[in-house]
Design a protein around this motif. Structure first.
Motif, PDB file in Angstrom:
ATOM      1  N   HIS A   1     -14.159   8.865   7.268  1.00  0.00           N
ATOM      2  CA  HIS A   1     -13.568   8.183   6.115  1.00  0.00           C
ATOM      3  C   HIS A   1     -12.982   6.841   6.578  1.00  0.00           C
ATOM      4  O   HIS A   1     -11.868   6.805   7.100  1.00  0.00           O
ATOM      5  CB  HIS A   1     -12.437   9.025   5.502  1.00  0.00           C
ATOM      6  CG  HIS A   1     -12.917  10.233   4.774  1.00  0.00           C
ATOM      7  ND1 HIS A   1     -13.518  10.177   3.549  1.00  0.00           N
ATOM      8  CD2 HIS A   1     -12.875  11.549   5.097  1.00  0.00           C
ATOM      9  CE1 HIS A   1     -13.830  11.393   3.148  1.00  0.00           C
ATOM     10  NE2 HIS A   1     -13.449  12.246   4.070  1.00  0.00           N
ATOM     11  N   ASP A   2     -13.736   5.788   6.364  1.00  0.00           N
ATOM     12  CA  ASP A   2     -13.187   4.484   6.758  1.00  0.00           C
ATOM     13  C   ASP A   2     -12.093   4.094   5.788  1.00  0.00           C
ATOM     14  O   ASP A   2     -12.174   4.375   4.594  1.00  0.00           O
ATOM     15  CB  ASP A   2     -14.297   3.423   6.724  1.00  0.00           C
ATOM     16  CG  ASP A   2     -15.291   3.664   7.850  1.00  0.00           C
ATOM     17  OD1 ASP A   2     -14.878   4.309   8.845  1.00  0.00           O
ATOM     18  OD2 ASP A   2     -16.466   3.260   7.714  1.00  0.00           O
ATOM     19  N   GLY A   3     -11.080   3.462   6.318  1.00  0.00           N
ATOM     20  CA  GLY A   3     -10.042   2.916   5.443  1.00  0.00           C
ATOM     21  C   GLY A   3      -8.943   3.897   5.070  1.00  0.00           C
ATOM     22  O   GLY A   3      -8.049   3.567   4.312  1.00  0.00           O
ATOM     23  N   ILE A   4      -9.015   5.113   5.580  1.00  0.00           N
ATOM     24  CA  ILE A   4      -7.883   6.030   5.354  1.00  0.00           C
ATOM     25  C   ILE A   4      -7.164   6.205   6.684  1.00  0.00           C
ATOM     26  O   ILE A   4      -7.770   6.596   7.686  1.00  0.00           O
ATOM     27  CB  ILE A   4      -8.336   7.403   4.818  1.00  0.00           C
ATOM     28  CG1 ILE A   4      -9.096   7.209   3.500  1.00  0.00           C
ATOM     29  CG2 ILE A   4      -7.125   8.317   4.596  1.00  0.00           C
ATOM     30  CD1 ILE A   4      -9.541   8.489   2.854  1.00  0.00           C
TER      31      ILE A   4
ATOM     32  N   LYS B   1       6.940  -1.918  13.131  1.00  0.00           N
ATOM     33  CA  LYS B   1       5.820  -2.853  13.374  1.00  0.00           C
ATOM     34  C   LYS B   1       4.485  -2.160  13.091  1.00  0.00           C
ATOM     35  O   LYS B   1       3.593  -2.715  12.467  1.00  0.00           O
ATOM     36  CB  LYS B   1       5.866  -3.331  14.826  1.00  0.00           C
ATOM     37  CG  LYS B   1       6.750  -4.540  14.994  1.00  0.00           C
ATOM     38  CD  LYS B   1       6.447  -5.217  16.313  1.00  0.00           C
ATOM     39  CE  LYS B   1       7.524  -6.283  16.548  1.00  0.00           C
ATOM     40  NZ  LYS B   1       7.938  -6.334  17.950  1.00  0.00           N
ATOM     41  N   ARG B   2       4.411  -0.935  13.570  1.00  0.00           N
ATOM     42  CA  ARG B   2       3.166  -0.168  13.396  1.00  0.00           C
ATOM     43  C   ARG B   2       2.870   0.042  11.907  1.00  0.00           C
ATOM     44  O   ARG B   2       1.740  -0.096  11.454  1.00  0.00           O
ATOM     45  CB  ARG B   2       3.324   1.181  14.106  1.00  0.00           C
ATOM     46  CG  ARG B   2       2.040   1.765  14.577  1.00  0.00           C
ATOM     47  CD  ARG B   2       2.235   2.854  15.644  1.00  0.00           C
ATOM     48  NE  ARG B   2       3.541   3.477  15.669  1.00  0.00           N
ATOM     49  CZ  ARG B   2       3.808   4.661  15.110  1.00  0.00           C
ATOM     50  NH1 ARG B   2       2.891   5.291  14.428  1.00  0.00           N
ATOM     51  NH2 ARG B   2       5.003   5.188  15.246  1.00  0.00           N
ATOM     52  N   LEU B   3       3.918   0.341  11.176  1.00  0.00           N
ATOM     53  CA  LEU B   3       3.738   0.588   9.741  1.00  0.00           C
ATOM     54  C   LEU B   3       3.241  -0.664   9.018  1.00  0.00           C
ATOM     55  O   LEU B   3       2.454  -0.598   8.085  1.00  0.00           O
ATOM     56  CB  LEU B   3       5.059   1.055   9.109  1.00  0.00           C
ATOM     57  CG  LEU B   3       5.436   2.517   9.363  1.00  0.00           C
ATOM     58  CD1 LEU B   3       6.856   2.801   8.914  1.00  0.00           C
ATOM     59  CD2 LEU B   3       4.474   3.454   8.668  1.00  0.00           C
ATOM     60  N   GLU B   4       3.745  -1.807   9.487  1.00  0.00           N
ATOM     61  CA  GLU B   4       3.343  -3.068   8.847  1.00  0.00           C
ATOM     62  C   GLU B   4       1.921  -3.469   9.222  1.00  0.00           C
ATOM     63  O   GLU B   4       1.116  -3.845   8.379  1.00  0.00           O
ATOM     64  CB  GLU B   4       4.309  -4.199   9.245  1.00  0.00           C
ATOM     65  CG  GLU B   4       5.598  -4.173   8.425  1.00  0.00           C
ATOM     66  CD  GLU B   4       6.694  -4.981   9.106  1.00  0.00           C
ATOM     67  OE1 GLU B   4       6.378  -5.866   9.923  1.00  0.00           O
ATOM     68  OE2 GLU B   4       7.882  -4.709   8.819  1.00  0.00           O
ATOM     69  N   SER B   5       1.655  -3.383  10.538  1.00  0.00           N
ATOM     70  CA  SER B   5       0.359  -3.888  11.008  1.00  0.00           C
ATOM     71  C   SER B   5      -0.800  -2.940  10.680  1.00  0.00           C
ATOM     72  O   SER B   5      -1.936  -3.365  10.576  1.00  0.00           O
ATOM     73  CB  SER B   5       0.416  -4.129  12.517  1.00  0.00           C
ATOM     74  OG  SER B   5       0.633  -2.884  13.147  1.00  0.00           O
ATOM     75  N   ASP B   6      -0.488  -1.686  10.547  1.00  0.00           N
ATOM     76  CA  ASP B   6      -1.562  -0.698  10.396  1.00  0.00           C
ATOM     77  C   ASP B   6      -1.266   0.188   9.193  1.00  0.00           C
ATOM     78  O   ASP B   6      -0.802   1.321   9.342  1.00  0.00           O
ATOM     79  CB  ASP B   6      -1.618   0.130  11.707  1.00  0.00           C
ATOM     80  CG  ASP B   6      -2.851   0.985  11.762  1.00  0.00           C
ATOM     81  OD1 ASP B   6      -3.700   0.867  10.863  1.00  0.00           O
ATOM     82  OD2 ASP B   6      -2.943   1.798  12.692  1.00  0.00           O
ATOM     83  N   PRO B   7      -1.525  -0.332   7.985  1.00  0.00           N
ATOM     84  CA  PRO B   7      -1.146   0.444   6.805  1.00  0.00           C
ATOM     85  C   PRO B   7      -1.887   1.785   6.753  1.00  0.00           C
ATOM     86  O   PRO B   7      -3.026   1.887   7.203  1.00  0.00           O
ATOM     87  CB  PRO B   7      -1.555  -0.450   5.636  1.00  0.00           C
ATOM     88  CG  PRO B   7      -2.324  -1.561   6.183  1.00  0.00           C
ATOM     89  CD  PRO B   7      -2.277  -1.524   7.663  1.00  0.00           C
TER      90      PRO B   7
ATOM     91  N   PRO C   1       0.829  -1.216   0.000  1.00  0.00           N
ATOM     92  CA  PRO C   1       0.000   0.000   0.000  1.00  0.00           C
ATOM     93  C   PRO C   1       0.863   1.266   0.000  1.00  0.00           C
ATOM     94  O   PRO C   1       1.690   1.448   0.919  1.00  0.00           O
ATOM     95  CB  PRO C   1      -0.806  -0.117   1.289  1.00  0.00           C
ATOM     96  CG  PRO C   1      -0.097  -1.131   2.121  1.00  0.00           C
ATOM     97  CD  PRO C   1       0.706  -1.996   1.212  1.00  0.00           C
ATOM     98  N   PRO C   2       0.724   2.123  -1.016  1.00  0.00           N
ATOM     99  CA  PRO C   2       1.595   3.291  -1.079  1.00  0.00           C
ATOM    100  C   PRO C   2       1.221   4.369  -0.066  1.00  0.00           C
ATOM    101  O   PRO C   2       0.086   4.419   0.401  1.00  0.00           O
ATOM    102  CB  PRO C   2       1.384   3.823  -2.504  1.00  0.00           C
ATOM    103  CG  PRO C   2       0.426   2.913  -3.153  1.00  0.00           C
ATOM    104  CD  PRO C   2      -0.222   2.075  -2.116  1.00  0.00           C
ATOM    105  N   ILE C   3       2.199   5.205   0.232  1.00  0.00           N
ATOM    106  CA  ILE C   3       1.931   6.423   1.010  1.00  0.00           C
ATOM    107  C   ILE C   3       1.579   7.486  -0.030  1.00  0.00           C
ATOM    108  O   ILE C   3       2.370   7.756  -0.931  1.00  0.00           O
ATOM    109  CB  ILE C   3       3.186   6.881   1.790  1.00  0.00           C
ATOM    110  CG1 ILE C   3       3.751   5.757   2.679  1.00  0.00           C
ATOM    111  CG2 ILE C   3       2.913   8.145   2.582  1.00  0.00           C
ATOM    112  CD1 ILE C   3       2.879   5.339   3.818  1.00  0.00           C
TER     113      ILE C   3
END
Ligand SMILES: Nc1ncnc2c1ncn2[C@@H]1O[C@H](COP(=O)(O)OP(=O)(O)OP(=O)(O)O)[C@@H](O)[C@H]1O
Length: 838
Positions: A472-475, A491-497, A444-446
């Motif tokens: 806005h769900d999903g953002i 870890k946070r970046l991986e688990s919570d895109p 998932p890109p930034i």
């Protein structure tokens, strides 16, 4: 063949006979031989010519009166410059004609071919150089309407209330700034020659502009020059002295330029309306009358084609707009009375304005436009409404459409005016747009990267973004800042895109350099935002920011926001921005860069007294403001710590934030201070920018800030959202030079307060209780900070002497020693008084 018979041949038969009779009778001197009053044809014609000239002369007189009235309104504007409601450089304004333009337009009219006949004694003789004038004649001319030789500037500066007027620089810059278009068109119009003229008028301020005699002289001389130019080489000989004479008013410009100018103004520029509010009085009827007329005139006057010099065209009856004679003005010889009236009117208006301002504190930062009119997602609007944002602030209004269009922008707006939402809203829209375009990628890109200088600011922006993303769900949005464990970040970046990242440059660079997978995700970036852009592009951060930018895709939108944008930052901003970016300045060129409702003052006292003065100021403020909330800025983290401990010992309700404190502690204090009242935050510059602590009542700055920009940002922690606030700058005598950098800001200077000797004893006791290591660290930090300030850092001996005094004032017997390496780095190794650690 005669013309009559020729005509007869060409004409249609039905009209032939009538035409023939007419032409024949004309050629034979036909038509009525007598006219009303028994005048013959020639007398009748001469009478009409005379009437035409008289009419034309009246017009010219009116023009001169208009000019003078225009000047009066200019004085009024100078005495009381009206803040531009939304001085956004990208939008055009409908301003009244400037005096320069008016002078040029007048000159053009006066200089038209055939207008010479309109000149008379009052206007200055054609041969004024040759024909000496009697003093009586001069006096008469002085009394005439057209040329009262009064230097208005001297009149104004003779009396009180001279603030704006006496300062030529300020005046001229204000003048130019509120009339950007005139500078602009001036350039077009003047080309090489007359730019000098306009610059001269602007630069020399009121004197040249105000003295209508100058205009007359100028026009006389110009007329001579034009004549000479149109003549032979002999004329050229004469034109030189005339040109030299013109030196006072600037250089010569020719009539073609004048016509170009008029074309610019009338055809290209459209009609310019005279803004009555700019200078009108609400309750002074006489002045109101004058200015209303002036308003009408100036408006009509822009229509130069209609009202252009009929003398030159011989079409006096072509004029369609009626001019109201300005009889009242004719009787006025003395401007001083008017200046006085204007002054009174201004003070009245100020009182009314102040009263109005007190009634509606938020009015000044909000615009008329609502969020639901600006084309952003309904879910965001819902979140905005939930947060209490209905109307846009001015900066949001000025920037939103540009940002939503996808353009790069550099935005300058005062502190506390809503810049955060101004960039968060386009950021959210950019994410929505990209998601809806349906790019399905494995990683998932930034889409949006927001950089800011401090951890607290990053957390604050994240909180605001989360509030705006409420529906806005999903953002997702995540923060990457120093002071937390790197692994936890990963870890946070991986688990919570997430699609939005808000980061400080250092930590983000850590991620990029550690190839943590973030680099790949950043390849999809659509928008880069730099909050506090000038600081991020400053030396301290620039290298990191450059490295980060190098890793980002070139095809992106970049937005830079700050309350201060120094010139060099505008240049450096090209590192990030596309060439064709928008520069949106809602402050306005040359306008005061600090919020209007902050009362700013300065105290000058020796360093040794600063802590006791701070204590005194706090006590005073607490007793005056029940719901006080104060921020005290110190130059370094260790001095912050020392002052905090000292004030805590003195039983004051204080907290501290600086870079030496653990992040968890900083976050906790920051949150506490945001929610609280009756609390004092002692802080270093980590809290100077962007922090939105609501309802701060006072900001104290102890010692010289690093630069003017830092002063503005620190001060901006109070007086947010258009509310009232107070700022006090405490300087040592040698730091006073810094006030020069703030001379355009409304700072009042107060003498050092009388200090209670008992409090001094108490503070000495309190100081004794503080750990020696804190004091030593404070001394080192103090020395390091002032050594980095160019003005004192150069004079090492004085610096060390001052540091020694500071050292004594914090209860150290002798100055703590420095590491040899540090002393060397600071250039202090051989300075007397510096002790080197063995
Ligand atoms: N449209 C709005 N309506 C009402 N309040 C608003 C609006 N936009 C922003 N605000 C409020 O204005 C305050 C200041 O906003 P913000 O922190 O964005 O200012 P800023 O311009 O970024 O200041 P600084 O230059 O100090 O960073 C905040 O409390 C915010 O909630």
């Amino acid at each position: 063949m005669s013309s009559a018979s020729l005509l007869l041949r060409r004409s249609k038969p039905a009209t032939n006979i009538i035409s023939f009779i007419r032409i024949f009778s004309r050629q034979m001197g036909g038509g009525p031989r007598t006219f009303p009053g028994g005048l013959n044809k020639w007398q009748w014609k001469r009478m009409h010519e005379k009437k035409a000239k008289e009419k034309e002369k009246r017009l010219l007189d009116q023009e001169k009166q208009l000019y003078e009235a225009r000047i009066r309104s200019q004085i009024r504007a100078k005495l009381y410059p009206k803040p531009d409601p939304a001085p956004v450089t990208t939008t055009s304004h409908h301003n009244p004609m400037s005096p320069q333009e008016h002078i040029k337009a007048l000159a053009d009219r006066f200089m038209k071919e055939g207008a010479e006949d309109l000149w008379n004694e009052d206007d200055g003789p054609l041969e004024s150089e040759q024909r000496p004038r009697s003093s009586g004649a001069t006096n008469e001319r002085q009394r005439s309407v057209g040329s009262p030789p009064v230097d208005l500037r001297s009149l104004i500066s003779d009396k009180g209330n001279r603030g704006n007027v006496s300062s030529n620089n300020v005046n001229s810059s204000n003048f130019m700034k509120t009339r950007n278009y005139s500078v602009h068109s001036g350039e077009k119009f003047c080309r090489n020659e007359s730019s000098g003229f306009s610059r001269n008028l602007a630069g020399k301020g009121v004197k040249n502009v105000n003295n209508s005699r100058n205009v007359n002289d100028y026009m006389n001389k110009k007329r001579n020059i034009n004549r000479n130019e149109s003549c032979s080489s002999e004329g050229a000989k004469h034109s030189r002295p005339a040109a030299q004479n013109l030196g006072n008013n600037g250089k010569i410009y020719n009539s073609r330029n004048v016509s170009d100018f008029i074309k610019n103004k009338v055809v290209g520029g459209g009609r310019r309306r005279f803004n009555r509010n700019e200078s009108s009085s609400s309750d002074d009827d006489d002045l109101e009358f004058e200015l209303e007329n002036v308003g009408d005139k100036v408006e009509g006057w822009t229509d130069v084609k209609k009202l252009g010099s009929s003398a030159s065209l011989g079409k006096y009856d072509m004029k369609t707009t009626k001019r109201v004679p300005l009889n009242r003005l004719e009787e006025e010889n003395d401007f001083s009375e008017q200046v006085e009236l204007i002054r009174k009117e201004i003070s009245r208006n100020k009182l009314v304005e102040n009263a109005g301002e007190k009634n509606d504190v938020k009015e000044s930062i909000l615009s008329q436009n609502r969020f639901d009119e600006c084309g952003i997602s309904p879910l965001t609007i819902k979140a905005l409404t939930a947060a209490g944002y209905i109307q846009m602030t001015r900066v949001q209004e000025a920037t939103l459409s540009v940002c939503l269009e996808g353009k790069d922008a550099l935005v300058k707006a005062k502190t506390g005016t809503g810049k955060s939402a101004a960039f968060l809203l386009p950021a959210i829209e950019a994410v929505l747009k990209t998601i809806s375009s349906g790019t399905n990628q494995r990683v998932p890109p930034i889409f949006v990267l927001i950089l800011c200088p401090t951890r607290e600011l990053a957390s604050q922006l994240t909180a605001e973004a989360i509030a705006l993303l409420k529906y806005h769900d999903g953002i997702g949005v995540q923060t990457l800042v120093g002071g937390t464990r790197f692994k936890v970040d990963q870890k946070r970046l991986e688990s919570d895109p997430c699609q939005i990242i808000i980061a400080t440059p250092g930590r983000l660079l850590d991620h990029i350099e550690n190839k943590s997978g973030l680099t790949v995700r950043l390849m999809g970036l659509k928008m880069l935002i730099l909050d506090e852009a000038d600081h991020l592009l400053d030396l301290g951060f620039r290298k990191d920011v450059e490295k980060i930018v190098d890793c980002l895709p070139r095809q992106r939108q970049s937005l830079l926001f700050s309350a201060t944008v120094p010139k060099e930052v505008r240049r450096i901003s090209q590192l990030v921005l596309k060439r064709e970016h928008a520069y949106i300045d809602t402050v306005g060129l040359g306008c005061v860069e600090t919020p209007d409702k902050i009362k700013q003052s300065c105290l000058v006292a020796p360093h040794e007294k600063h802590f006791q003065i701070v204590h005194h100021l706090l006590q005073e403020h607490i007793s005056n403001v029940p719901d006080y909330k104060v921020v005290v800025f110190c130059s370094t983290g260790m001095v912050t710590s020392l002052l905090y401990l000292l004030l805590r010992e003195m039983n004051m309700n204080v907290r501290e934030i600086h870079s030496r404190k653990p992040q968890l502690y900083r976050t906790h204090v920051s949150d506490e201070f945001r929610e609280s009242k009756r609390l004092i935050l002692i802080t270093s510059d980590v809290s100077a920018r962007g922090m939105n602590y609501p309802d701060v009542t006072l900001v104290v700055q102890v010692g010289i800030p690093f630069d003017r920009e830092q002063y503005i940002h620190r001060l901006g922690r109070t007086g947010r959202e258009g509310k009232e606030g107070e700022g006090i700058l405490l300087l040592a005598p040698w730091e006073e030079y810094f006030l020069g950098d703030l001379k355009d800001l409304p700072l009042d200077r107060f003498p050092s307060p009388l200090l209670d000797p008992n409090i001094k004893l108490q503070m000495d006791d309190a100081m004794e209780k503080i750990d020696g290591s804190v004091k030593e660290a404070a001394y080192h930090a103090w020395l390091g900070y002032y050594n980095s300030i160019r003005e004192i850092g150069r004079d090492k001996t004085t610096l060390v002497e001052l540091a020694h005094k500071f050292c004594q004032s914090i209860g150290l017997q002798k100055p703590p020693s420095l590491f040899r390496k540090t002393a060397l780095k600071m250039g202090l190794r051989d300075i007397p008084g510096i002790r080197i650690r063995k």
